[in-house]
Motif scaffolding. Sequence first.
Motif, PDB file in Angstrom:
ATOM      1  N   PRO A 101     -11.629   6.944  -2.471  1.00 42.28           N
ATOM      2  CA  PRO A 101     -11.499   6.259  -1.176  1.00 42.28           C
ATOM      3  C   PRO A 101     -11.356   4.755  -1.356  1.00 42.28           C
ATOM      4  CG  PRO A 101     -13.774   6.894  -1.545  1.00 42.28           C
ATOM      5  CD  PRO A 101     -12.986   7.487  -2.676  1.00 42.28           C
ATOM      6  N   ALA A 102     -10.926   4.092  -0.282  1.00 42.86           N
ATOM      7  CA  ALA A 102     -10.639   2.668  -0.356  1.00 42.86           C
ATOM      8  C   ALA A 102     -11.850   1.840  -0.736  1.00 42.86           C
ATOM      9  CB  ALA A 102     -10.069   2.180   0.978  1.00 42.86           C
ATOM     10  N   ASP A 103     -13.050   2.244  -0.249  1.00 45.07           N
ATOM     11  CA  ASP A 103     -14.229   1.412  -0.495  1.00 45.07           C
ATOM     12  C   ASP A 103     -14.779   1.555  -1.918  1.00 45.07           C
ATOM     13  OD1 ASP A 103     -15.378   3.912  -0.327  1.00 45.07           O
ATOM     14  OD2 ASP A 103     -16.664   3.459   1.391  1.00 45.07           O
ATOM     15  N   GLN A 104     -14.097   2.336  -2.759  1.00 48.68           N
ATOM     16  CA  GLN A 104     -14.487   2.415  -4.167  1.00 48.68           C
ATOM     17  C   GLN A 104     -13.452   1.760  -5.075  1.00 48.68           C
ATOM     18  OE1 GLN A 104     -16.481   6.752  -3.318  1.00 48.68           O
ATOM     19  NE2 GLN A 104     -15.704   6.432  -5.396  1.00 48.68           N
ATOM     20  N   THR A 105     -12.568   0.949  -4.496  1.00 50.63           N
ATOM     21  CA  THR A 105     -11.592   0.198  -5.277  1.00 50.63           C
ATOM     22  C   THR A 105     -11.683  -1.279  -4.915  1.00 50.63           C
ATOM     23  OG1 THR A 105      -9.670   0.173  -3.777  1.00 50.63           O
ATOM     24  CG2 THR A 105     -10.080   2.210  -4.998  1.00 50.63           C
ATOM     25  N   SER A 106     -11.262  -2.139  -5.841  1.00 50.33           N
ATOM     26  CA  SER A 106     -11.362  -3.580  -5.600  1.00 50.33           C
ATOM     27  C   SER A 106     -10.153  -4.146  -4.875  1.00 50.33           C
ATOM     28  CB  SER A 106     -11.548  -4.318  -6.933  1.00 50.33           C
ATOM     29  OG  SER A 106     -10.487  -4.017  -7.827  1.00 50.33           O
ATOM     30  N   GLY A 107      -9.094  -3.365  -4.729  1.00 52.77           N
ATOM     31  CA  GLY A 107      -7.902  -3.879  -4.039  1.00 52.77           C
ATOM     32  C   GLY A 107      -6.793  -2.866  -3.913  1.00 52.77           C
ATOM     33  N   PHE A 108      -7.005  -1.656  -4.389  1.00 53.42           N
ATOM     34  CA  PHE A 108      -5.970  -0.626  -4.350  1.00 53.42           C
ATOM     35  C   PHE A 108      -5.917   0.108  -3.018  1.00 53.42           C
ATOM     36  CE2 PHE A 108      -5.899   0.139  -9.217  1.00 53.42           C
ATOM     37  CZ  PHE A 108      -4.850  -0.758  -9.356  1.00 53.42           C
ATOM     38  N   GLY A 109      -7.022   0.172  -2.281  1.00 55.07           N
ATOM     39  CA  GLY A 109      -7.081   1.079  -1.163  1.00 55.07           C
ATOM     40  C   GLY A 109      -7.264   2.506  -1.662  1.00 55.07           C
ATOM     41  N   ALA A 110      -7.176   3.468  -0.743  1.00 55.50           N
ATOM     42  CA  ALA A 110      -7.352   4.870  -1.112  1.00 55.50           C
ATOM     43  C   ALA A 110      -6.103   5.403  -1.811  1.00 55.50           C
ATOM     44  CB  ALA A 110      -7.646   5.698   0.138  1.00 55.50           C
ATOM     45  N   PHE A 111      -6.312   6.307  -2.767  1.00 58.80           N
ATOM     46  CA  PHE A 111      -5.179   6.934  -3.438  1.00 58.80           C
ATOM     47  C   PHE A 111      -5.645   8.175  -4.185  1.00 58.80           C
ATOM     48  CE2 PHE A 111      -6.944   4.118  -6.666  1.00 58.80           C
ATOM     49  CZ  PHE A 111      -6.861   4.854  -7.841  1.00 58.80           C
ATOM     50  N   SER A 112      -4.672   8.990  -4.576  1.00 66.40           N
ATOM     51  CA  SER A 112      -4.922  10.092  -5.507  1.00 66.40           C
ATOM     52  C   SER A 112      -3.904   9.994  -6.622  1.00 66.40           C
ATOM     53  CB  SER A 112      -4.803  11.451  -4.805  1.00 66.40           C
ATOM     54  OG  SER A 112      -3.459  11.738  -4.465  1.00 66.40           O
ATOM     55  N   LEU A 113      -4.268  10.537  -7.781  1.00 67.82           N
ATOM     56  CA  LEU A 113      -3.320  10.475  -8.893  1.00 67.82           C
ATOM     57  C   LEU A 113      -3.481  11.666  -9.818  1.00 67.82           C
ATOM     58  CD1 LEU A 113      -4.814   9.769 -11.769  1.00 67.82           C
ATOM     59  CD2 LEU A 113      -4.622   7.438 -11.034  1.00 67.82           C
ATOM     60  N   THR A 114      -2.444  11.871 -10.591  1.00 67.95           N
ATOM     61  CA  THR A 114      -2.451  12.773 -11.742  1.00 67.95           C
ATOM     62  C   THR A 114      -1.603  12.118 -12.815  1.00 67.95           C
ATOM     63  OG1 THR A 114      -2.629  14.780 -10.387  1.00 67.95           O
ATOM     64  CG2 THR A 114      -1.773  15.046 -12.622  1.00 67.95           C
ATOM     65  N   TYR A 115      -2.098  12.108 -14.038  1.00 67.60           N
ATOM     66  CA  TYR A 115      -1.232  11.647 -15.120  1.00 67.60           C
ATOM     67  C   TYR A 115      -1.407  12.521 -16.342  1.00 67.60           C
ATOM     68  CZ  TYR A 115      -5.227   9.001 -17.113  1.00 67.60           C
ATOM     69  OH  TYR A 115      -6.436   8.627 -17.649  1.00 67.60           O
ATOM     70  N   LEU A 116      -0.366  12.531 -17.162  1.00 64.51           N
ATOM     71  CA  LEU A 116      -0.377  13.195 -18.453  1.00 64.51           C
ATOM     72  C   LEU A 116      -0.269  12.119 -19.522  1.00 64.51           C
ATOM     73  CD1 LEU A 116       2.213  16.068 -17.772  1.00 64.51           C
ATOM     74  CD2 LEU A 116      -0.275  16.127 -17.450  1.00 64.51           C
ATOM     75  N   SER A 117      -1.243  12.059 -20.408  1.00 69.49           N
ATOM     76  CA  SER A 117      -1.184  11.129 -21.538  1.00 69.49           C
ATOM     77  C   SER A 117      -1.298  11.938 -22.826  1.00 69.49           C
ATOM     78  CB  SER A 117      -2.311  10.094 -21.452  1.00 69.49           C
ATOM     79  OG  SER A 117      -3.585  10.715 -21.511  1.00 69.49           O
TER      80      SER A 117
END
Length: 258
Positions: free
Chosen positions: A65-81
């Motif tokens: 959620p937005a209140d757990q980021t310093s400037g990103f706002g809310a988001f979801s992600l998936t990445y493959l590394s």
Amino acid sequence: MSNNNEASVKKPPSVWSPPTPQLIKDARMLIIGYRADMSAIEEVLPEGLEPHPNGLVQMNMYEVPADQTSGFGAFSLTYLSVEVADHDSYAAEAAMSIPGRYFAYYWNSSARVCAYVRESIGVRAMPGERRTETRDDKFQSILKVEGRDVIKVSASLGSELGGTLGGHLNYFSHREFAKPEGGSPVVSELLEFPLPFVADLYDAKVEDISFDFPDGHPAARLAPITPLETPSIMHADVTFTYSMGRQVRNYLSTAGDK
């Protein structure tokens, strides 16, 4: 005097990209290290990085959620590394070594985060949304891209805290920008990102991972081998930084060198 016609024109919104570094607090992550085809891992790595002999892909899925980021706002992600050789970092006060990781594919629901990731850390971020569901008492983590569910994970997740782990991760990306008129790139470099983290750990068991990308999609090459092998799983609330990178190789200055 203002021009009413001009004022009525709707201009396309700009995407604000916040400065580096950015902080994420207590993101509930599911990070799965699974074995993939070694030739597919080799294909995605840029010059200067070699695959780790364990043949692992590390897939991370979460939303915040937005209140757990310093400037990103809310988001979801998936990445493959993919894990790389000779670039280990350390955790648990240097009692644990962790192989370096190269960002191969990255999907994010936020245009703001995609802009940051492309511009600041050189990862080729693409639109995509991760969601969770419960079916037959099993937790499912799902990535949707362009209206299609392309990755599904089925798992059993614990809710009791099992300890805390702190350390660093060494991530890499190939940051490349082309000339506006096309042609050869004006920036082409290998970047390293040392990411500090603190993770509150919970139990997890991954039972299945399925890939269903459209025919010919390159990410399908990094699907798990059969039978599924998941030597490392982290289910945790993770606090970490999207750090500033450092250039470890300039491909333009070494063009032609082998």
